[in-house]
Design an enzyme around this catalytic site. Structure first.
Site, PDB file in Angstrom:
ATOM      1  N   HIS A 139     -58.695 -35.935 -10.433  1.00 54.42           N
ATOM      2  CA  HIS A 139     -58.098 -35.115 -11.483  1.00 54.42           C
ATOM      3  C   HIS A 139     -56.618 -35.431 -11.568  1.00 54.42           C
ATOM      4  CE1 HIS A 139     -56.983 -31.576 -13.804  1.00 54.42           C
ATOM      5  NE2 HIS A 139     -58.255 -31.516 -14.137  1.00 54.42           N
TER       6      HIS A 139
ATOM      7  N   ASP B 266     -66.452 -30.966 -13.548  1.00 53.01           N
ATOM      8  CA  ASP B 266     -67.630 -31.585 -14.164  1.00 53.01           C
ATOM      9  C   ASP B 266     -68.676 -32.042 -13.158  1.00 53.01           C
ATOM     10  OD1 ASP B 266     -66.690 -31.400 -16.812  1.00 53.01           O
ATOM     11  OD2 ASP B 266     -65.341 -33.074 -16.440  1.00 53.01           O
TER      12      ASP B 266
HETATM   13  N1  ACO Z   1     -63.527 -42.973  -8.645  1.00 57.37           N
HETATM   14  C1  ACO Z   1     -62.895 -43.976  -7.998  1.00 57.37           C
HETATM   15  N2  ACO Z   1     -61.566 -44.128  -7.954  1.00 57.37           N
HETATM   16  C2  ACO Z   1     -60.818 -43.222  -8.610  1.00 57.37           C
HETATM   17  C3  ACO Z   1     -61.399 -42.143  -9.315  1.00 57.37           C
HETATM   18  C4  ACO Z   1     -62.812 -42.041  -9.306  1.00 57.37           C
HETATM   19  N3  ACO Z   1     -63.416 -41.037  -9.951  1.00 57.37           N
HETATM   20  N4  ACO Z   1     -60.433 -41.395  -9.878  1.00 57.37           N
HETATM   21  C5  ACO Z   1     -59.270 -41.991  -9.547  1.00 57.37           C
HETATM   22  N5  ACO Z   1     -59.510 -43.095  -8.776  1.00 57.37           N
HETATM   23  C6  ACO Z   1     -58.499 -43.972  -8.186  1.00 57.37           C
HETATM   24  C7  ACO Z   1     -57.892 -44.927  -9.216  1.00 57.37           C
HETATM   25  O1  ACO Z   1     -58.607 -46.138  -9.283  1.00 57.37           O
HETATM   26  C8  ACO Z   1     -56.503 -45.094  -8.696  1.00 57.37           C
HETATM   27  O2  ACO Z   1     -56.551 -45.956  -7.592  1.00 57.37           O
HETATM   28  P1  ACO Z   1     -55.319 -46.974  -7.281  1.00 57.37           P
HETATM   29  O3  ACO Z   1     -54.174 -46.084  -6.914  1.00 57.37           O
HETATM   30  O4  ACO Z   1     -55.813 -47.812  -6.179  1.00 57.37           O
HETATM   31  O5  ACO Z   1     -55.082 -47.745  -8.561  1.00 57.37           O
HETATM   32  C9  ACO Z   1     -56.154 -43.703  -8.125  1.00 57.37           C
HETATM   33  O6  ACO Z   1     -57.415 -43.142  -7.742  1.00 57.37           O
HETATM   34  C10 ACO Z   1     -55.455 -42.784  -9.113  1.00 57.37           C
HETATM   35  O7  ACO Z   1     -56.271 -42.672 -10.265  1.00 57.37           O
HETATM   36  P2  ACO Z   1     -55.706 -42.666 -11.749  1.00 57.37           P
HETATM   37  O8  ACO Z   1     -56.782 -43.119 -12.691  1.00 57.37           O
HETATM   38  O9  ACO Z   1     -54.396 -43.400 -11.795  1.00 57.37           O
HETATM   39  O10 ACO Z   1     -55.418 -41.112 -11.913  1.00 57.37           O
HETATM   40  P3  ACO Z   1     -55.266 -40.330 -13.270  1.00 57.37           P
HETATM   41  O11 ACO Z   1     -54.572 -39.082 -12.943  1.00 57.37           O
HETATM   42  O12 ACO Z   1     -54.678 -41.216 -14.321  1.00 57.37           O
HETATM   43  O13 ACO Z   1     -56.774 -40.052 -13.713  1.00 57.37           O
HETATM   44  C11 ACO Z   1     -58.911 -39.075 -13.967  1.00 57.37           C
HETATM   45  C12 ACO Z   1     -57.456 -38.873 -13.521  1.00 57.37           C
HETATM   46  C13 ACO Z   1     -58.961 -39.695 -15.380  1.00 57.37           C
HETATM   47  C14 ACO Z   1     -59.602 -37.730 -14.033  1.00 57.37           C
HETATM   48  C15 ACO Z   1     -59.617 -40.008 -12.941  1.00 57.37           C
HETATM   49  O14 ACO Z   1     -59.607 -39.410 -11.659  1.00 57.37           O
HETATM   50  C16 ACO Z   1     -61.044 -40.370 -13.366  1.00 57.37           C
HETATM   51  O15 ACO Z   1     -61.247 -41.313 -14.134  1.00 57.37           O
HETATM   52  N6  ACO Z   1     -62.069 -39.582 -12.863  1.00 57.37           N
HETATM   53  C17 ACO Z   1     -63.433 -39.808 -13.281  1.00 57.37           C
HETATM   54  C18 ACO Z   1     -63.667 -39.170 -14.658  1.00 57.37           C
HETATM   55  C19 ACO Z   1     -63.711 -37.658 -14.588  1.00 57.37           C
HETATM   56  O16 ACO Z   1     -64.370 -37.069 -13.745  1.00 57.37           O
HETATM   57  N7  ACO Z   1     -63.019 -37.026 -15.544  1.00 57.37           N
HETATM   58  C20 ACO Z   1     -63.003 -35.572 -15.673  1.00 57.37           C
HETATM   59  C21 ACO Z   1     -61.658 -34.996 -15.261  1.00 57.37           C
HETATM   60  S1  ACO Z   1     -61.691 -33.249 -15.329  1.00 57.37           S
HETATM   61  C22 ACO Z   1     -61.596 -32.887 -16.953  1.00 57.37           C
HETATM   62  O17 ACO Z   1     -61.010 -33.569 -17.758  1.00 57.37           O
HETATM   63  C23 ACO Z   1     -62.239 -31.712 -17.414  1.00 57.37           C
END
Ligand code: ACO
Length: 433
Positions: A310, A367
């Protein structure tokens, strides 16, 4: 309550130095106010994805992602989940306080009285293929409401605004249920004003003219819980969209319609549908969760563990904790054993012990478990994000209202740093290539 100026921050650019006010909110969060920065220095700031940017001050929802705290108008989400219902929570978010008995009665009546949609709108559904995603239909229909209620273009009229808010909250479940019925090829079921908000929704979704539909109070209860947990989450992608669209003085229906589309994306509300697809795939491939955890960690793979991570929570999402507990209860009560719940629990257990997830502070989000409950309630996969939208509606309305009423609101118009070609001459077509 307003944010107060508590200090100044100094910024030095070359030989020029500027003092920027530091403002502090009621929960001691601080921000550097850069509203005069460009005027004083000609510089703008850049912040991809708004990781560090506060777009407004707001008195609606407080969340502390490090501590896993979420409060609506000061009231902890755990208390609302236990004691409130969705309509009362909607009132709290939109009007700032829990309603008195009288206010609650008026609000509930408003929401039931306006639950029908104009009969002509039913024909809009005929134009869609049966495979149309209900989120697309929902957004179009909500925007279309502005054609039937043009008075909404005058938000300064308080009475009119309250009526518009009531209409929107009342009609959205009807439109959502009609979208579902369209995708099933079943006749539309009209709202029944004698039913509560959530029971009415279940009735419109699942009743058919050929047989009696018996409502289950437990299902009404769990639906209230899910909608409360989704009701607001401060400046997330869809809420920021509602505020941005509304900042151009677009009407409430148009602004909410845009918010619905922002919510649809798989990185936002669409994640609940993606979680279930992921769990189903893992199940069909023999339930090997280790393999999928490894894929999620592999930077060469585009696979992410959906429902994990998140932007704001770097700790347990308090909503996910409540939903996980509810999930166990509901499945037990209905007598369903869903192997997808076992897979979800295994994934969570594994991820929480894994260095990759620990280091990045990735926890289950709202979710991760919600889809399993929707499935148990009999709600089909393509309706999960619609359910999220129904829950988020009061939050969107509250933010739109707060924004339109604030004297500080300006049209949202970010700057950019241009990185394209510098000036060059037009080349006639026979001289190109
Ligand atoms: N699985 C694997 N790796 C992940 C995940 C995941 N679900 N989420 C984040 N990471 C990793 C990224 O690859 C990144 O790694 P790095 O530092 O080595 O590059 C690090 O964790 C940070 O992630 P970001 O994508 O930069 O974080 P951001 O804050 O931009 O994204 C997000 C947040 C979009 C929710 C992300 O965690 C994600 O894509 N999760 C899966 C989709 C999801 O569940 N979305 C619902 C969110 S809740 C809502 O909107 C109601």
């Amino acid at each position: 309550m307003e944010a107060t100026t508590t200090a100044t921050a100094s910024l030095k650019i070359g030989d020029k130095s500027v003092e920027l006010p530091v403002i502090t909110g009621t929960e001691n969060e601080s921000a550097i106010d850069i509203s005069q920065l460009r005027k004083e220095t000609s510089y703008v700031t850049i912040d991809h994805g708004f990781m560090n940017t506060g777009s407004c001050t707001s008195a609606i929802t407080f969340l502390d992602g490090e501590k896993g705290i979420l409060r609506y108008r000061g009231i902890p989400i755990e208390q609302l989940a236990e004691k409130s219902n969705f309509i009362e929570t909607a009132y709290l978010l939109i009007y700032g306080n829990l309603p008195t008995r009288d206010e609650m009665a008026k609000f509930s009546t408003l929401l039931t009285r306006h639950s029908m949609i104009h009969e002509d709108m039913k024909r809009f559904f005929d134009g869609y293929p049966s495979t149309a995603h209900p989120m697309g239909m929902l957004s179009s229909m909500i925007c279309s409401l502005s054609s039937y209620y043009p008075q909404v273009l005058e938000p300064q009229n308080k009475e009119q605004m309250d009526l518009t808010i009531g209409r929107l909250l009342a009609k959205m479940p009807t439109i959502a249920a009609f979208s579902y019925k369209k995708s099933m090829g079943q006749p539309f079921i009209y709202p029944l004003n004698s039913l509560s908000y959530c029971s009415n929704l279940l009735h419109m979704l699942f009743a058919v003219p050929a047989e009696e539909y018996i409502l289950d109070e437990d299902l009404d209860h769990v639906l209230n819980l899910l909608l409360i947990l989704h009701a607001d989450h401060e400046q997330n992608c869809s809420t920021s969209t509602v505020r941005l669209v509304g900042s151009s003085q677009a009407n409430l229906f148009a602004s909410i319609s845009a918010g619905i589309l922002a919510l649809w994306g798989p990185l936002h509300g669409g994640a609940n549908q993606e979680v279930m697809n992921m769990l189903q795939t893992i199940h069909e491939n023999g339930g090997d969760t280790d393999k999928y955890i490894a894929m999620a960690k592999d930077k060469k793979s585009s696979f992410r563990l959906m429902g994990f991570g998140h932007r704001v929570y770097k700790n347990f999402d308090p909503r996910a904790k409540i939903i996980k507990r509810a999930c166990d209860k509901v499945l037990h009560k209905i007598g369903i054993h869903d192997p997808l719940l076992e897979i979800a629990k295994k994934l969570e257990e594994h991820a929480l012990k894994d260095e990759y997830f620990i280091e990045r502070k990735l926890y289950p989000n709202v979710d991760f478990y919600s889809g399993i409950i929707y499935k148990a309630l009999g709600i089909p996969l393509n309706m999960y994000t619609v359910m999220f939208a129904l829950g988020r509606l009061p939050g969107w309305i509250a933010h739109w209202k707060e924004m339109t009423e604030s004297p500080n609101t300006k049209i949202g118009r970010p700057r950019q740093i241009y990185t394209g070609e510098t000036i060059r001459d037009y080349t006639p077509i026979d001289k190109r290539g």
